[in-house]
Design a protein around this motif. Structure first.
Motif, PDB file in Angstrom:
ATOM      1  N   GLY A  21      -1.024  10.903  31.932  1.00  0.00           N
ATOM      2  CA  GLY A  21      -0.946  12.082  31.667  1.00  0.00           C
ATOM      3  C   GLY A  21      -2.528  13.149  32.558  1.00  0.00           C
ATOM      4  N   ILE A  42       3.308   9.478  22.585  1.00  0.00           N
ATOM      5  CA  ILE A  42       2.893   9.844  22.899  1.00  0.00           C
ATOM      6  C   ILE A  42       4.127  10.415  24.331  1.00  0.00           C
ATOM      7  CG2 ILE A  42       1.115  10.923  24.461  1.00  0.00           C
ATOM      8  CD1 ILE A  42      -0.389  10.638  21.923  1.00  0.00           C
ATOM      9  N   HIS A  45       6.907  11.766  24.623  1.00  0.00           N
ATOM     10  CA  HIS A  45       6.943  12.980  23.915  1.00  0.00           C
ATOM     11  C   HIS A  45       6.928  13.993  24.453  1.00  0.00           C
ATOM     12  CE1 HIS A  45       7.983  11.647  19.325  1.00  0.00           C
ATOM     13  NE2 HIS A  45       7.981  11.198  19.916  1.00  0.00           N
ATOM     14  N   PHE A  46       5.707  13.897  25.567  1.00  0.00           N
ATOM     15  CA  PHE A  46       5.097  14.601  26.611  1.00  0.00           C
ATOM     16  C   PHE A  46       5.516  14.948  27.647  1.00  0.00           C
ATOM     17  CE2 PHE A  46       1.617  14.470  22.906  1.00  0.00           C
ATOM     18  CZ  PHE A  46       0.887  15.515  22.944  1.00  0.00           C
ATOM     19  N   PHE A  49       6.287  18.351  28.724  1.00  0.00           N
ATOM     20  CA  PHE A  49       5.354  19.170  29.175  1.00  0.00           C
ATOM     21  C   PHE A  49       4.209  18.877  29.789  1.00  0.00           C
ATOM     22  CE2 PHE A  49       1.206  19.720  27.010  1.00  0.00           C
ATOM     23  CZ  PHE A  49       1.370  21.359  26.513  1.00  0.00           C
ATOM     24  N   PRO A  51       1.370  17.177  31.029  1.00  0.00           N
ATOM     25  CA  PRO A  51       0.144  17.760  31.214  1.00  0.00           C
ATOM     26  C   PRO A  51      -0.804  16.977  32.234  1.00  0.00           C
ATOM     27  CG  PRO A  51      -0.140  15.264  30.253  1.00  0.00           C
ATOM     28  CD  PRO A  51       1.402  16.259  29.490  1.00  0.00           C
ATOM     29  N   LEU A 185       8.133  23.527  21.144  1.00  0.00           N
ATOM     30  CA  LEU A 185       7.424  23.453  22.125  1.00  0.00           C
ATOM     31  C   LEU A 185       6.535  25.204  22.086  1.00  0.00           C
ATOM     32  CD1 LEU A 185       8.021  20.570  24.050  1.00  0.00           C
ATOM     33  CD2 LEU A 185       7.327  20.730  21.732  1.00  0.00           C
ATOM     34  N   TYR A 192      -0.826  15.519  18.290  1.00  0.00           N
ATOM     35  CA  TYR A 192      -0.870  14.203  18.118  1.00  0.00           C
ATOM     36  C   TYR A 192      -2.138  13.741  18.368  1.00  0.00           C
ATOM     37  CZ  TYR A 192       4.032  14.351  19.344  1.00  0.00           C
ATOM     38  OH  TYR A 192       5.665  14.874  19.133  1.00  0.00           O
ATOM     39  N   PHE A 200      -3.758  15.207  21.442  1.00  0.00           N
ATOM     40  CA  PHE A 200      -2.669  16.351  22.420  1.00  0.00           C
ATOM     41  C   PHE A 200      -2.077  17.411  21.346  1.00  0.00           C
ATOM     42  CE2 PHE A 200      -4.455  11.847  23.494  1.00  0.00           C
ATOM     43  CZ  PHE A 200      -5.016  12.417  25.078  1.00  0.00           C
ATOM     44  N   LEU A 202       1.234  19.535  21.618  1.00  0.00           N
ATOM     45  CA  LEU A 202       2.500  19.578  22.731  1.00  0.00           C
ATOM     46  C   LEU A 202       2.751  20.563  22.473  1.00  0.00           C
ATOM     47  CD1 LEU A 202       4.555  18.293  24.302  1.00  0.00           C
ATOM     48  CD2 LEU A 202       5.613  17.190  21.838  1.00  0.00           C
TER      49      LEU A 202
END
Length: 340
Positions: A21, A42, A45-46, A49, A51, A185, A192, A200, A202
């Protein structure tokens, strides 16, 4: 003068370094499981998103008059909101939060999920879902979009769906990039925690990354490092990362870190608790020198402490230091997270 030192045996000790990430992680244990295994859910799930497609829009590193574990525990549960952040009670479902733990031989992850745009169960009856939505939108505008007009919400409609759609449109236009995350979100606060010391968020509303770091010499002190991760524009290079603002224990986030806006005031509320809890840790009844933790809302705190006890015990049994886990490297500063 040193014939026994060669290119083969004279190098500096190596550490494991892996990426996820956009972050660098280090591990002093060369035999540790891969980072991707330790991160558990993680990465999946991310994924949306992303990162790695964000930049540090603001950052501070604050010295705290409390041990790093006490500082971290303050964020591993949400029920402190009622007394520490009472102004958020009308629009934050702290008491309706959900907690989960993922554990494996490779690593440990805990999630503290707090919903928004709904009143807390502690809120008075006049705090409706419509009021919760309006207050959250006002907060979003104040935190991120200061010139944006407030959305008009239909009381008979789905307040969270309306707010999610509004936030996606505003954020996409503001950051120059299509943002199409689901309502949860865009509005909520899923935190997390990655053992032992990283967190982190989310969340597009509060896109933070936390690190809880031990002080170099004093176990009564620690560092709280916070990054605000903002979306990079679709075109062109990412904006430059904001430098970390170093704060002493007596310096407030709100007064010295304008990039965090009103959220700095929230951090100051959290920080005001830390020295008192650290002091209380030394004031325990000698016959009962332990904290009574809740079975559900503080399950992450319980699990983290259990893992630390197990790792320290294994290290003592093997006549060495405690087991070392993957930890997020704060700008190249290699620290043993379990040294204190």
């Amino acid at each position: 003068d040193f014939p026994d030192i060669t290119r083969l045996n004279g190098s500096l000790p190596e550490i494991r370094l892996e990426r996820w990430g956009g972050f660098l992680f280090v591990n002093a244990n060369k035999d540790a499981a891969p980072l991707i295994d330790a991160l558990g859910p993680i990465p999946a799930h991310f994924e949306q998103f992303a990162p790695e497609r964000r930049y540090t829009g603001a950052r501070f590193r604050k010295r705290v008059r409390a041990n790093w574990k006490i500082t971290q525990e303050a964020f591993q549960e949400a029920y402190h909101l009622y007394s520490t952040h009472p102004e958020a009670v009308p629009f934050t479902g702290d008491s309706q939060g959900a907690y989960e733990i993922w554990r494996s031989d490779a690593g440990h992850v805990g999630r503290n999920l707090t919903c928004a745009a709904v009143p807390s169960m502690f809120a008075p009856s006049e705090d409706t879902s419509l009021k919760a939505g309006v207050m959250l939108a006002q907060g979003m505008i104040g935190w991120h979009y200061p010139d944006e007009p407030e959305p008009v919400l239909e009381e008979q409609g789905d307040i969270r769906a309306q707010l999610g759609a509004w936030h996606r449109e505003v954020a996409s236009r503001f950051y120059g990039r299509r943002i199409d995350l689901p309502d949860a979100l865009m509005l909520d606060s899923p935190l997390y925690f990655f053992y032992p010391h990283s967190c982190f968020w989310l969340s597009e509303g509060v896109p933070f990354v936390y690190q809880f770091l031990p002080h170099e010499t004093d176990p009564e002190m620690s560092y709280f490092d916070v990054r605000l991760l903002l979306p990079c524009p679709e075109e062109g290079p990412p904006p430059p990362a904001a430098p970390a603002i170093e704060l002493d224990a007596d310096q407030g986030v709100y007064a010295h870190c304008p990039g965090f806006g009103f959220l700095g005031y929230i951090f100051d509320q959290d920080m005001s608790n830390m020295p008192l809890i650290q002091k209380g840790a030394h004031s325990a009844d000698p016959e009962k020198p332990f904290t009574r933790l809740s079975a559900y809302q503080e399950m992450i705190i319980q699990h983290w402490n259990a893992v630390m006890d197990e790792q320290i015990a294994r290290g003592k049994a093997a006549d060495r230091g405690p087991d070392i886990a993957w930890f997020l490297d704060p700008a190249g500063n290699i620290l043993s997270v379990l040294c204190n």
